[in-house]
Write a protein that holds these residues in place. Structure first.
Motif, short mmCIF file in Angstrom:
data_model
loop_
_atom_site.label_atom_id
_atom_site.label_comp_id
_atom_site.label_asym_id
_atom_site.label_seq_id
_atom_site.Cartn_x
_atom_site.Cartn_y
_atom_site.Cartn_z
N ASN A 11 29.01 7.59 36.01
CA ASN A 11 27.61 7.96 36.14
C ASN A 11 26.88 6.94 37.01
OD1 ASN A 11 28.52 9.71 34.25
ND2 ASN A 11 27.14 9.08 32.63
N LEU A 15 20.91 7.55 36.31
CA LEU A 15 20.98 8.95 35.90
C LEU A 15 22.30 9.21 35.17
CD1 LEU A 15 19.71 10.56 39.23
CD2 LEU A 15 18.40 10.31 37.12
N PHE A 93 28.34 14.60 29.64
CA PHE A 93 26.97 15.04 29.89
C PHE A 93 26.83 16.54 29.65
CE2 PHE A 93 24.01 16.82 33.11
CZ PHE A 93 22.82 16.30 32.63
N ASN A 143 13.22 10.20 39.33
CA ASN A 143 14.47 10.39 38.59
C ASN A 143 14.31 11.42 37.47
OD1 ASN A 143 15.95 8.60 40.13
ND2 ASN A 143 15.56 6.86 38.78
N THR A 147 16.39 14.85 37.19
CA THR A 147 17.08 15.21 35.95
C THR A 147 16.64 16.59 35.46
OG1 THR A 147 17.27 12.88 35.32
CG2 THR A 147 17.51 14.51 33.57
N THR A 148 15.35 16.86 35.52
CA THR A 148 14.83 18.17 35.10
C THR A 148 15.45 19.28 35.94
OG1 THR A 148 12.73 17.21 34.39
CG2 THR A 148 12.76 19.57 34.84
N ILE A 151 19.23 19.74 35.07
CA ILE A 151 19.37 20.47 33.82
C ILE A 151 19.07 21.95 34.03
CG2 ILE A 151 18.38 20.77 31.51
CD1 ILE A 151 18.07 17.73 31.39
#
Length: 278
Positions: A11, A15, A93, A143, A147-148, A151
């Motif tokens: 990773n 993140l 993840f 970041n 990430t949003t 996802i």
């Protein structure tokens, strides 16, 4: 093509996944055939990218994308200058996001080269948002936005591109490939034949040949040649040895054999390849 290796993906520091933009500068060298436990998403923003999954070739053009699931053997080649978004999602993840159902119950069947899906545009739009964020100043808020969006990509893939998984068959296949590539890596400089591989596994030669073809989409002799070529490139980059010496050290034995192998893969001589990659 080059040689097969297992890639361990860690990773990023900030993140829980890896995301980066790839811009091809060298149009000759191929990213070696490899596999990893992470899921890899490739989105072609500009140019073209050739992706090989076992014995299938796909040409990603502008706004094309493909999902490469864990343990899928693959390689890539840039046919022209391009810009490609790469997202690598570690299995832990994805397991956390999906309550340990990804891979064990389903995988992603997302490939815009083979199937047009009404939801494709939503996925493409999200990829573009990630690229824009990647090009902006790095910050906590940036970041969080990345990430949003990532996802959301997982949500879209799970909702619209999921297909049933067959993990038992995959695990058996990966065990064989790991053992095979380990054996070749340890013996590539020797005069090994399919007979030696079959003895190593205690299989018949015919069954071993079929298993290699089924698992990797190539023959043993082709696989061995690709391993030797990449070892030759490594020596070219790390030592002042002559091509005659490199041929001997990598199992080609003669410069003529090395030359023929380079030409069959890169359509150029070893010296031409060296000059273009300096």
């Amino acid at each position: 093509m080059s040689y097969i290796q297992h890639e361990k993906i860690s990773n990023s520091k900030k993140l829980p996944f890896k995301v980066f933009n790839f811009h091809a500068h060298n149009l000759n060298r191929v990213i070696p055939m490899h596999w990893h436990q992470s899921t890899e998403l490739l989105y072609c923003a500009h140019g073209k990218l050739e992706v090989k999954l076992k014995n299938h070739n796909f040409l990603l053009c502008k706004n094309d994308f493909i999902a490469i699931n864990p343990y899928q053997i693959h390689s890539t080649k840039s046919l022209q200058k391009n810009s490609v978004l790469c997202i690598q999602l570690p299995l832990p993840f994805l397991n956390e996001l999906t309550n340990n159902t990804f891979l064990y119950k389903y995988i992603f069947a997302a490939n815009s080269c083979t199937e047009s899906n009404a939801i494709n545009q939503e996925l493409i739009s999200t990829f573009k948002d990630i690229i824009n964020l990647q090009n902006s100043d790095s910050s906590l808020v940036t970041n969080l936005k990345i990430t949003t969006n990532v996802i959301n990509v997982v949500r879209i893939l799970t909702e619209f591109y999921a297909k049933e998984s067959n993990i038992d068959q995959q695990e058996s296949n990966i065990y064989f490939v790991e053992e095979l590539t380990s054996f070749i890596s340890q013996n590539f400089d020797k005069d090994i034949q399919i007979h030696d591989v079959s003895q190593h596994f205690a299989y018949s030669e015919g069954y071993t040949s079929r298993l290699i073809k089924k698992s990797l989409g190539t023959s043993f002799s082709e696989l061995l040649r690709l391993v030797r070529i990449n070892k030759a490139i490594d020596l070219m980059n790390s030592s002042p040895k002559s091509w005659v010496e490199i041929a001997e050290l990598t199992g080609f034995k003669t410069y003529r054999n090395l030359y023929n192998a380079f030409y069959s893969v890169y359509q150029m001589s070893p010296n031409e390849f060296k000059n273009q990659n300096q």
